[in-house]
Design an enzyme around this catalytic site. Structure first.
Site, mmCIF file in Angstrom:
data_model
loop_
_atom_site.group_PDB
_atom_site.id
_atom_site.type_symbol
_atom_site.label_atom_id
_atom_site.label_comp_id
_atom_site.label_asym_id
_atom_site.label_seq_id
_atom_site.Cartn_x
_atom_site.Cartn_y
_atom_site.Cartn_z
ATOM 1 N N ARG A 98 0.836 -1.191 0.000
ATOM 2 C CA ARG A 98 0.000 0.000 0.000
ATOM 3 C C ARG A 98 0.878 1.251 0.000
ATOM 4 O O ARG A 98 1.969 1.243 0.592
ATOM 5 C CB ARG A 98 -0.826 -0.045 1.286
ATOM 6 C CG ARG A 98 -1.808 1.087 1.496
ATOM 7 C CD ARG A 98 -3.010 0.915 0.662
ATOM 8 N NE ARG A 98 -4.120 1.730 1.125
ATOM 9 C CZ ARG A 98 -5.166 2.015 0.354
ATOM 10 N NH1 ARG A 98 -5.235 1.571 -0.898
ATOM 11 N NH2 ARG A 98 -6.155 2.726 0.816
ATOM 12 N N THR A 371 -8.738 1.011 -9.094
ATOM 13 C CA THR A 371 -8.461 -0.282 -8.519
ATOM 14 C C THR A 371 -8.767 -1.377 -9.523
ATOM 15 O O THR A 371 -9.658 -1.249 -10.347
ATOM 16 C CB THR A 371 -9.356 -0.472 -7.276
ATOM 17 O OG1 THR A 371 -9.208 0.675 -6.486
ATOM 18 C CG2 THR A 371 -9.065 -1.741 -6.552
ATOM 19 N N LEU A 390 -4.934 2.812 -8.073
ATOM 20 C CA LEU A 390 -4.502 4.214 -8.033
ATOM 21 C C LEU A 390 -5.510 5.010 -7.202
ATOM 22 O O LEU A 390 -5.444 6.217 -7.123
ATOM 23 C CB LEU A 390 -4.460 4.787 -9.455
ATOM 24 C CG LEU A 390 -3.327 4.314 -10.373
ATOM 25 C CD1 LEU A 390 -3.598 4.738 -11.809
ATOM 26 C CD2 LEU A 390 -1.996 4.886 -9.912
ATOM 27 N N ASN A 391 -6.518 4.346 -6.663
ATOM 28 C CA ASN A 391 -7.708 4.882 -5.996
ATOM 29 C C ASN A 391 -8.732 5.295 -7.044
ATOM 30 O O ASN A 391 -9.443 4.473 -7.564
ATOM 31 C CB ASN A 391 -7.380 6.007 -5.020
ATOM 32 C CG ASN A 391 -8.553 6.263 -4.075
ATOM 33 O OD1 ASN A 391 -9.404 5.392 -3.909
ATOM 34 N ND2 ASN A 391 -8.632 7.437 -3.488
ATOM 35 N N ASP A 413 -7.988 8.150 0.967
ATOM 36 C CA ASP A 413 -8.463 7.033 1.790
ATOM 37 C C ASP A 413 -8.194 7.247 3.278
ATOM 38 O O ASP A 413 -8.695 6.503 4.114
ATOM 39 C CB ASP A 413 -7.829 5.709 1.336
ATOM 40 C CG ASP A 413 -8.591 5.082 0.165
ATOM 41 O OD1 ASP A 413 -9.731 5.521 -0.103
ATOM 42 O OD2 ASP A 413 -8.060 4.166 -0.469
ATOM 43 N N SER A 442 -7.713 0.842 3.628
ATOM 44 C CA SER A 442 -8.243 0.382 2.341
ATOM 45 C C SER A 442 -9.451 -0.524 2.552
ATOM 46 O O SER A 442 -9.648 -1.092 3.626
ATOM 47 C CB SER A 442 -7.152 -0.407 1.620
ATOM 48 O OG SER A 442 -7.656 -0.990 0.439
ATOM 49 N N SER A 443 -10.251 -0.654 1.501
ATOM 50 C CA SER A 443 -11.333 -1.647 1.492
ATOM 51 C C SER A 443 -10.992 -2.826 0.589
ATOM 52 O O SER A 443 -11.824 -3.729 0.404
ATOM 53 C CB SER A 443 -12.627 -1.008 0.969
ATOM 54 O OG SER A 443 -12.995 0.082 1.759
ATOM 55 N N GLY A 463 -13.753 -1.292 -6.590
ATOM 56 C CA GLY A 463 -15.099 -0.784 -6.276
ATOM 57 C C GLY A 463 -15.177 -0.034 -4.964
ATOM 58 O O GLY A 463 -16.260 0.094 -4.379
ATOM 59 N N GLY A 464 -14.017 0.468 -4.473
ATOM 60 C CA GLY A 464 -14.031 1.298 -3.272
ATOM 61 C C GLY A 464 -14.712 0.589 -2.115
ATOM 62 O O GLY A 464 -14.471 -0.597 -1.865
HETATM 63 O O1 DON Z 1 -8.124 1.064 -1.175
HETATM 64 C C1 DON Z 1 -9.303 1.364 -1.330
HETATM 65 O O2 DON Z 1 -10.193 0.936 -0.645
HETATM 66 C C2 DON Z 1 -9.666 2.281 -2.479
HETATM 67 N N1 DON Z 1 -8.566 3.140 -2.778
HETATM 68 C C3 DON Z 1 -10.100 1.470 -3.636
HETATM 69 C C4 DON Z 1 -10.566 2.313 -4.801
HETATM 70 C C5 DON Z 1 -11.363 1.592 -5.799
HETATM 71 O O3 DON Z 1 -11.675 0.438 -5.652
HETATM 72 C C6 DON Z 1 -11.817 2.370 -6.968
HETATM 73 N N2 DON Z 1 -12.330 1.478 -7.954
HETATM 74 N N3 DON Z 1 -13.267 1.342 -8.517
#
Ligand code: DON
Length: 561
Positions: A98, A371, A390-391, A413, A442-443, A463-464
Site C-alpha cells: 500500500r 483499482t 490508483l484509488n 483514503d 483500504s477496502s 469498487g471502493g
Molecule cells: O483502497 C481502497 O479501498 C480504495 N482506494 C479502492 C478504490 C477503488 O476500488 C476504486 N475502484 N473502482
C-alpha cells in the site's frame, strides 16, 4: 449533501455508462491454469508466462506491469496494492504494498483555516499522492516466490508500451470523462487527445523507458535514479510532498492474512492496512447462524440479515480500523466469536435497524498493541489474489512528466477530518488519521477460500467501499445460494456501509415486492448502476478451474488452458 462524492460517482455511472447486462456472464473452464483480470492483453500476458513454465507469482508480476500499460485507469506503477498468496505447499501469506503518506504529510493537511476539508485537495493533483508501493511490492513477491528471471517478466510490458495497444470502447469513454482533468494537470500525456476512437493505437515511449529502468535495476529503477528524479521534479512543479527520501524509505510488508472459518469454508483475506479481511470475516461470522439458503437469494430475510451485518461491520471499520503500525487496531477483539454473535443481539426481523443506534461495538477488552483485481491459479495449485489501485480512475490524474505513468490519489483514503466522508462516503477517526509514513485504510479485499482445507475460490474486486460487500455476496452466492461461479459473479448486488444509512442496490438486485416489504420495515434505498467488479476462479469437483470475469466491466477477461 454530505455523501455527494460517492453518490455523484455512482449516479454519474448511471447517466454515462450503458446499463449493465447482469445476465451476460463471462467465464471459461480450464484443465490446468486459470486467470481472471481486467483486460485481455493483461490476461494474455499472464497466460504466456504460465505457458513458459512460470508460476502464479511470475504471471502476477508480468500481468501487473502489463496492466500499468494497457489499463492505466487502475493498473499502475504509481499506486499500490495487496497480495494474498496461498502456495500449494505452504501456509498462506499476505504482502502489503500500500502507499504511505509522505514524511511532510500531517493530519490537518486538507483542512482550510476554518477547519473544513478543502474539496478536491485529497483527490486531484499533486497533494493527493501517496508514496507508491507497487514496484517494491512486485519486486518483493518475485524475490520470495518467483521462478523466472525478473527481466523476462518486465519485458512484455515494455513491448506493450513501445509497440502500443489499441484503445477499447470502455477506455475511450473513461478518457473522455477525465480529459479536462488531464489537460489541467499535465502538459501532454498519451491520453490527452479526446478525439480518439476505439481501436486507436497508443504508444507510451516514456513509460517504456521507465519500465526498462525497472527491468534493468529492479525496484531501484523506480525508487532511485532517473525515475525518482522525475517523480520528485513532478512533485516540485505541482506543489506535491514526495521527496527522494520518501521514495528511498518505501518498504512493502509481509503479513499474516486474516482467516475466518465459515461452516466448512475458510476465508483467507487481507489484514490492515486493509479493512477488507476484518470486515469480511466479521460479516461472515454475524451471518453464519442464519439459514440464508432457506430464506432464499435476495429474499426479504436474506437482505435484512446481510445488510444488518454490513452495517455493523462498517461501523466498526470507521472507529477501529487503520494502519496497525500506527494505531492499536484491535483485530483479535473485532474477530472474536462472542463479540460478533453479540453484535447481532439487537437485530430484529420486525424492523430496520438504524445506523444512529448502531455505532461501533463496545469491544469486550482493549488490546495494546480505480483499482483492479487479478486472480490466478497455476498448474501446481498456487493461488494468487491481488488487488491493486490508483484509488480513483487514473488516480490524481497527474502523470509523471517524462516518466509516463499516473500517480495515485490514495491520500483520500485517510480520514481527512473525523466524521467527514471521503470520496466513497466512508468516515473514519483517529485510527485512520493522516501521519507521516502511515498507510491509508483500504477496502481492498483480495481473498482466497478453502473448502475442507482444499483450494476452493480465489476472488476480489475494485469498487471502493463496495468491494468488501461484493466479495461477501459472491462467496454467499456460491456457498449458500447454490450458484455456479459465473452467475455468482454477475448477480446484481446490494451494499450497506453504515453511513449513509441506506442500502445501495444495482438495478434488478431486488424485486419490487422485496423492496416494498423492506421499505415498510424502515429501510431506505438508492438504486445505482453498478458497484464492485469481481474477478474469480473456482476449483470444480473434478479439479478443473472455472474462471469468471464480471459483465460490469466490458474489458474484463479470463484466460487459461
Ligand atoms: O483502497 C481502497 O479501498 C480504495 N482506494 C479502492 C478504490 C477503488 O476500488 C476504486 N475502484 N473502482
Amino acid at each position: 449533501m454530505k455523501y455527494l462524492p460517492l453518490l455523484a460517482l455512482l449516479i454519474l455511472g448511471c447517466r454515462e455508462s450503458p446499463r449493465v447486462d447482469y445476465t451476460a456472464e463471462k467465464s471459461a473452464t480450464y484443465s490446468t491454469v486459470a486467470i481472471a483480470g481486467p483486460h485481455p492483453l493483461a490476461t494474455q500476458t499472464a497466460e504466456a508466462v504460465l505457458r513458459r513454465g512460470g508460476n502464479a507469482i511470475d504471471a502476477a508480476v508480468a500481468m501487473q506491469l502489463a496492466m500499468a500499460v494497457v489499463y492505466p485507469r487502475a493498473g499502475n506503477i504509481g499506486g499500490g496494492g495487496f497480495l494474498v498468496y496461498r502456495p500449494a505447499d505452504g501456509p498462506a501469506i499476505a504482502l502489503d504494498y500500500r502507499e504511505v503518506a509522505p514524511a511532510a504529510a500531517h493530519r490537518d493537511m486538507y483542512l482550510d483555516s476554518a477547519g473544513n476539508v478543502t474539496e478536491g485537495l485529497s483527490t486531484l493533483g499533486h497533494l493527493a499522492v501517496g508514496v507508491p508501493g507497487t514496484v517494491a511490492g512486485i519486486a518483493a513477491m518475485h524475490e520470495r516466490f518467483g521462478s523466472l528471471p525478473w527481466a523476462e517478466l518486465v519485458q512484455p510490458a515494455i513491448d506493450l508500451a513501445d509497440g502500443g495497444y489499441r484503445l477499447s470502447e470502455a477506455e475511450i469513454e473513461r478518457l473522455k470523462r477525465y480529459h479536462d482533468d488531464f489537460a489541467a494537470l499535465n502538459e501532454e500525456t498519451p491520453f490527452n487527445d479526446s478525439s480518439r476512437v476505439a481501436g486507436t493505437l497508443v504508444q507510451q515511449p516514456d513509460l517504456a523507458a521507465t519500465l526498462i529502468r525497472i527491468r534493468d535495476e529492479g525496484a531501484a529503477g523506480f525508487y532511485e535514479g532517473a525515475t525518482a528524479d522525475l517523480i520528485v521534479a513532478e512533485m516540485e512543479s505541482g506543489g506535491g510532498l514526495i521527496t527522494r527520501e520518501d521514495l528511498r524509505q518505501y518498504a512493502p510488508k509481509w503479513k499474516a492474512p486474516i482467516t475466518k472459518e465459515y461452516k466448512e469454508f475458510r476465508l483467507i483475506s487481507m489484514p490492515p492496512s486493509s479493512s477488507g479481511g476484518v470486515a469480511l470475516s466479521q460479516m461472515a461470522e454475524m451471518i453464519e447462524p442464519f439459514p440464508l439458503s432457506e430464506y432464499g437469494f435476495q429474499s426479504v430475510r436474506s437482505v435484512q440479515v446481510i445488510a444488518e451485518a454490513m452495517r455493523r461491520a462498517y461501523a466498526d471499520r470507521a472507529e477501529y480500523l487503520g494502519d496497525a503500525d500506527f494505531y492499536p487496531v484491535p483485530v483479535d477483539s473485532l474477530l472474536r466469536d462472542e463479540y460478533l454473535l453479540n453484535r447481532m443481539a439487537d437485530f430484529s426481523f420486525d424492523t430496520a435497524g438504524t445506523s444512529a443506534a448502531i455505532a461501533a461495538g463496545n469491544l469486550p477488552m482493549k488490546e495494546t498493541f480505480e483499482t483492479t483485481h487479478i486472480s490466478i491459479v497455476d498448474s501446481l495449485g498456487n493461488a494468487v489474489s491481488i488487488t491493486t489501485t490508483l484509488n480513483g480512475n487514473f488516480g490524481s490524474k497527474v502523470m509523471v512528466d517524462g516518466g509516463g505513468f499516473f500517480l495515485n490519489n490514495e491520500m483520500d483514503d485517510f480520514s481527512a477530518k473525523p466524521g467527514v466522508p471521503n470520496m466513497f462516503g466512508l468516515v473514519g477517526k483517529e485510527a485512520n488519521a493522516i501521519q507521516p509514513g502511515k498507510r491509508m485504510l483500504s477496502s481492498m479485499t483480495p481473498t482466497i477460500v478453502e473448502r475442507n482445507g482444499e483450494l476452493f475460490l480465489v476472488l476480489g474486486a475494485p469498487g471502493g467501499s463496495t468491494i468488501i460487500t461484493a466479495v461477501l455476496q459472491t462467496f454467499l452466492n456460491v456457498t449458500e445460494y447454490g450458484m455456479d461461479l459465473p452467475a455468482a459473479v454477475a448477480a446484481p448486488r446490494f451494499h450497506h456501509q453504515w453511513l449513509p444509512d441506506e442500502i445501495l442496490y444495482e438495478s434488478d438486485a431486488l424485486s419490487g415486492g422485496v423492496l416494498d416489504s423492506l421499505k415498510t420495515l424502515g429501510y431506505r434505498f438508492r438504486e445505482v448502476n453498478s458497484m464492485a467488479v469481481i474477478k474469480a476462479i473456482r476449483v470444480l469437483h473434478d479439479g478443473r478451474l472455472q474462471a469468471a470475469a464480471d459483465p460490469r466491466n466490458p474489458d474484463d477477461d479470463v484466460a487459461g488452458y
